[in-house]
Design an enzyme around this catalytic site. Structure first.
Site, PDB file in Angstrom:
ATOM      1  N   LYS A   1       1.087  -1.313   0.408  1.00 16.87           N
ATOM      2  CA  LYS A   1      -0.068   0.279   0.297  1.00 16.87           C
ATOM      3  C   LYS A   1       0.777   1.689   0.206  1.00 16.87           C
ATOM      4  O   LYS A   1       0.172   2.557  -0.396  1.00 16.87           O
ATOM      5  CB  LYS A   1      -0.810  -0.157   1.150  1.00 16.87           C
ATOM      6  CG  LYS A   1      -2.042  -0.528   0.949  1.00 16.87           C
ATOM      7  CD  LYS A   1      -3.494  -0.895   2.452  1.00 16.87           C
ATOM      8  CE  LYS A   1      -4.039  -1.618   2.298  1.00 16.87           C
ATOM      9  NZ  LYS A   1      -5.403  -0.887   2.994  1.00 16.87           N
TER      10      LYS A   1
ATOM     11  N   ASP B   1      -9.560   3.037   1.529  1.00 21.38           N
ATOM     12  CA  ASP B   1      -9.761   3.396   3.065  1.00 21.38           C
ATOM     13  C   ASP B   1     -10.179   4.216   4.194  1.00 21.38           C
ATOM     14  O   ASP B   1     -11.687   3.775   4.670  1.00 21.38           O
ATOM     15  CB  ASP B   1      -8.295   2.797   3.682  1.00 21.38           C
ATOM     16  CG  ASP B   1      -8.380   1.075   2.867  1.00 21.38           C
ATOM     17  OD1 ASP B   1      -9.259   0.304   2.399  1.00 21.38           O
ATOM     18  OD2 ASP B   1      -6.801   1.418   2.986  1.00 21.38           O
TER      19      ASP B   1
END
Ligand code: ATR
Length: 269
Positions: free
Chosen positions: A65, A102
């Site tokens: 990520k 997210d």
């Protein structure tokens, strides 16, 4: 037919193919969503080849990520704020744009519950997951965000994302005093990990307790919160929420969130 995938290492246990597959079927869309194992040393090449693949984009999970941010042409302001990308979209000109869904996946269930303007939030842990969560909390217009973590240095790094104050676990009771939101981002309470042993009595009446752990789904923390009559958000809520935003980016249609209960049952089986 649009194609998307999730990349990570390891990737075999990812729930994302089941989530996106469920929505594709629900909406009757011709599309596909696969899991692709990408080793860290192959991430650069994967991103370089992505524009000429047949993929509309990919979700990015552990351990990529943060590293993937170096391999996209641009990032959305939110992804840049978090310093992490969980969704990469191949744009019309072939360049890669990094998003972070997210943040919205975390914040959306909270915005549906209440107005938290000026209130106090506490985040337990300061690892990768805490970054998007601090950005999500900052978007709620809170009065203060407190980080409780073993290593204070790591907690202080979250100050790059939004103003935070940091405490260690000895001060957890004081940190929880009057808080309207508590989020566990540590692995404590997860199957096979040590328990998260805290007392929720200092929280404000009607506080929301959010645990991002989803194995088990009903953690001891959430059980205690329910017993105290507090509101709870579990680990699948954030997982499904981030997937819903990414699904729209990949497939151009919004999933039917009225079907969440069916999806949750499918993921739990
Ligand atoms: P993720 O990327 O999923 O957030 P991580 O980066 O490994 O995972 O972060 C795990 C978090 O849980 C960290 O904040 C870690 O605390 P430290 O920063 O002090 O290492 C916290 N954590 C993990 N195990 C812990 C334990 N036994 N006691 C207290 N905190 C723990």
């Amino acid at each position: 037919m649009k194609r998307a995938a999730v990349i990570g290492y390891p990737i075999a246990h990812s729930k994302s193919p089941r989530i996106h597959g469920f929505w594709l079927q629900q909406l009757g869309l011709a599309g596909s969503y696969d899991a692709i194992e990408v080793l860290p040393e192959n991430l650069r090449r994967f991103c370089a080849e992505l524009p000429s693949s047949r993929l509309a984009g990919v979700n990015v999970t552990l351990p990529h990520k943060i590293a993937v941010a170096q391999h996209v042409a641009a990032m959305t302001p939110l992804a840049a704020q978090v310093g992490a990308v969980n969704t990469v979209i191949v744009q019309a000109d072939g360049s890669l744009l990094g998003h972070n869904t997210d943040v919205g996946g975390f914040a959306q269930p909270l915005t549906k519950m209440d107005d938290f303007t000026g209130k106090k939030a506490v985040v337990l842990g300061a690892g990768g997951a805490a970054r998007a969560i601090v950005a999500g909390l900052a978007s709620l217009g809170l009065g203060s965000i407190h980080i409780v973590n073993r290593s204070l240095d790591k907690a202080a790094e979250l100050g790059e994302i939004a103003p935070v104050s940091v405490q260690d676990w000895h001060s957890v009771d004081a940190a929880l005093e009057g808080a309207a939101i508590l989020v566990n981002t540590t692995s404590l309470g997860m199957t096979g990990q040590p328990p998260l042993d805290i007392n929720l009595s200092p929280l404000a009446t009607g506080a929301v307790v959010n645990d991002i752990v989803y194995a088990p789904l009903e953690t001891a923390l959430l059980a205690q919160a329910r017993q105290r009559g507090l509101r709870t958000i579990d680990g699948l809520d954030m997982l499904i929420g981030q997937a819903a935003e990414a699904f729209e980016l990949f497939f151009g249609a919004a999933p039917d969130r009225a079907e969440d209960a069916t999806l949750r049952a499918l993921l739990g089986s």
